[in-house]
Design a protein around this motif. Structure first.
Motif, short mmCIF file in Angstrom:
data_model
loop_
_atom_site.label_atom_id
_atom_site.label_comp_id
_atom_site.label_asym_id
_atom_site.label_seq_id
_atom_site.Cartn_x
_atom_site.Cartn_y
_atom_site.Cartn_z
N GLU A 215 0.84 -1.20 0.00
CA GLU A 215 0.00 0.00 0.00
C GLU A 215 0.87 1.25 0.00
O GLU A 215 0.63 2.20 -0.77
N LEU A 216 1.89 1.27 0.83
CA LEU A 216 2.77 2.44 0.92
C LEU A 216 3.55 2.62 -0.38
O LEU A 216 3.72 3.76 -0.85
N TYR A 217 4.01 1.54 -0.96
CA TYR A 217 4.72 1.58 -2.23
C TYR A 217 3.81 2.13 -3.33
O TYR A 217 4.20 2.99 -4.12
N GLY A 218 2.57 1.66 -3.37
CA GLY A 218 1.64 2.09 -4.41
C GLY A 218 1.28 3.57 -4.32
O GLY A 218 1.09 4.23 -5.34
N ARG A 219 1.22 4.08 -3.10
CA ARG A 219 0.92 5.51 -2.96
C ARG A 219 2.06 6.35 -3.55
O ARG A 219 1.81 7.40 -4.15
N HIS A 220 3.28 5.89 -3.37
CA HIS A 220 4.42 6.65 -3.88
C HIS A 220 4.55 6.53 -5.39
O HIS A 220 4.82 7.52 -6.07
N THR A 221 4.36 5.33 -5.93
CA THR A 221 4.56 5.12 -7.37
C THR A 221 3.35 5.55 -8.19
O THR A 221 3.47 5.77 -9.40
N GLY A 222 2.17 5.62 -7.55
CA GLY A 222 0.96 5.93 -8.28
C GLY A 222 0.41 4.76 -9.07
O GLY A 222 -0.52 4.92 -9.87
N ARG A 223 0.95 3.55 -8.83
CA ARG A 223 0.52 2.38 -9.58
C ARG A 223 -0.37 1.45 -8.77
O ARG A 223 -0.69 0.34 -9.21
N GLY A 224 -0.78 1.91 -7.58
CA GLY A 224 -1.61 1.07 -6.74
C GLY A 224 -0.77 0.07 -5.95
O GLY A 224 0.44 -0.04 -6.14
N PRO A 225 -1.42 -0.67 -5.05
CA PRO A 225 -0.70 -1.58 -4.15
C PRO A 225 -0.28 -2.86 -4.85
O PRO A 225 -0.82 -3.94 -4.60
N ARG A 226 0.68 -2.72 -5.76
CA ARG A 226 1.10 -3.87 -6.56
C ARG A 226 2.63 -3.86 -6.68
O ARG A 226 3.19 -3.05 -7.43
N ILE A 227 3.26 -4.77 -5.95
CA ILE A 227 4.70 -4.97 -6.08
C ILE A 227 4.91 -6.34 -6.72
O ILE A 227 4.56 -7.36 -6.12
N PRO A 228 5.46 -6.40 -7.92
CA PRO A 228 5.62 -7.69 -8.62
C PRO A 228 6.76 -8.49 -8.02
O PRO A 228 7.87 -8.51 -8.54
N GLN A 229 6.47 -9.21 -6.96
CA GLN A 229 7.54 -9.79 -6.15
C GLN A 229 7.92 -11.21 -6.54
O GLN A 229 9.10 -11.53 -6.62
N VAL A 230 6.95 -12.07 -6.75
CA VAL A 230 7.26 -13.49 -6.97
C VAL A 230 6.46 -14.03 -8.14
O VAL A 230 5.30 -13.67 -8.35
N GLY A 231 7.10 -14.88 -8.92
CA GLY A 231 6.43 -15.54 -10.02
C GLY A 231 7.16 -16.79 -10.42
O GLY A 231 8.00 -17.31 -9.69
N LEU A 232 6.84 -17.28 -11.62
CA LEU A 232 7.49 -18.47 -12.15
C LEU A 232 8.56 -18.07 -13.15
O LEU A 232 8.32 -17.25 -14.04
N ALA A 233 9.73 -18.65 -13.00
CA ALA A 233 10.81 -18.52 -13.98
C ALA A 233 10.88 -19.80 -14.79
O ALA A 233 10.54 -20.88 -14.31
#
Length: 330
Positions: A215-233
């Motif tokens: 939430e804090l990250y999204g407020r700063h970036t303006g992209r909403g509460p979305r940090i692309p942290q984990v996925g499949l490689a």
């Protein structure tokens, strides 16, 4: 009910793994072996447990299975030998491997925020309220630590002067220390954050989830509460030789995410034996990991914003540069 050790690879893991490439080679052919989707013992892997049971995936990859990687040493060796053709990892670690020539591609992002500030004092309502507090963190100089430091800086706090950061190796170590009173505040991943809440409730101790880093990250970036942290490689070998399997994996992940959103308790029960975590912990944690399966190419803008923010503090976190477009496989 102890949470697992943090198994997302660090930069040291990446460099050590790449050093082993010449000795182990990347020519091993594994086409005759059943496809293994390697996951970590953490909440997002509930999605992968469900995905490997997909009828579509089983049709194109008979016997496809889910298996945990148990250590970063195993991860390094698996990538170097070609055994790890499909595996869960942090986006920044996958980019670091790619930038250093390991051939790792990002297929998708499945979780968009798993980091929380936990406290015993419910009066903590903002980052400014952390000033002067003792804060327990894990994984020093890796992405979770850098994210928290960014959030402090964006709020006008100096991480080295305005708070007292105390580091341990993993979230699994942080939970009992935090509950024992070692610090005022702890920054925890899921499922460690939910584990702390459940343990505190059992013991009659007040513990609160006071701040959401996404939430804090999204407020700063303006992209909403979305940090692309984990996925499949995915390995270049699998991507190039069996694109139909890669497509089926992506579809199975989407189907699994949709199913979990409707059946969270069933998902927890299904995943518990495979992840080695109590179903109670998984069920409590699922609402806080922001499951949303997005193909890597579609998530590229979010990923690059994330990497650029991390690189403000440490360019080496992704190997010194943004990955080329070829990194985005899905």
């Amino acid at each position: 009910m102890s949470p697992p050790q943090h198994l997302v690879p660090t930069r040291r893991d990446v460099v050590r793994g790449l050093a082993a490439l010449p000795a182990l080679g990347l020519t091993r052919t594994l086409a005759a072996e059943p496809l293994t989707l390697w996951g970590i013992p953490a909440t997002p892997s509930a999605l992968f447990v469900r995905a490997v049971a997909s009828e579509r995936l089983q049709q194109v990859a008979p016997g496809a299975r889910f298996q945990l990687w148990k250590s970063t040493d195993q991860m390094r060796a698996g990538i170097a030998s070609g055994q790890f053709r499909l595996f869960a990892t942090s986006t920044y670690a996958a980019a670091n491997f790619f930038n250093r020539g390991a051939g790792t591609r990002m297929l998708n992002v499945v979780t968009w925020g798993v980091l929380y500030v936990m406290a015993r004092d419910p009066a903590i309502k903002s980052v400014a309220d952390l000033a002067g507090r003792s804060i327990l963190l894990s994984n020093k100089n890796e992405a979770p630590d850098l994210l928290f430091r960014l959030v402090l800086r964006w709020a006008g706090l100096d991480p080295d002067r305005d708070v007292r950061c105390e580091y341990v190796g993993s979230p699994g170590e942080a939970v009992p220390l935090f509950l024992a009173g070692r610090s005022d505040v702890a920054v925890l991943h899921e499922p460690a954050a939910s584990t702390a809440l459940l343990r505190a409730r059992q013991d009659g101790r007040p513990v609160y989830r006071v701040l959401d880093i996404a939430e804090l990250y999204g407020r700063h970036t303006g992209r909403g509460p979305r940090i692309p942290q984990v996925g499949l490689a995915v390995s270049a070998e699998l991507l190039n030789s069996r694109p139909e399997i890669v497509a089926a994996v992506q579809a199975a992940c989407v189907e699994a995410s949709n199913w979990i959103s409707v059946h969270p308790r069933e998902a927890a029960d299904l995943a518990a034996p495979a992840l080695g975590l109590p179903a109670e912990v998984i069920a409590a944690s699922l609402p806080h990991v922001r499951l949303d399966v997005v193909p890597a190419r579609q998530a590229r803008d979010d990923i690059e914003v994330y990497f650029k923010n991390l690189m403000e503090l440490d360019p080496g976190i992704v190997g010194g540069r943004l990955p080329d477009p070829a990194f985005y496989a899905g």
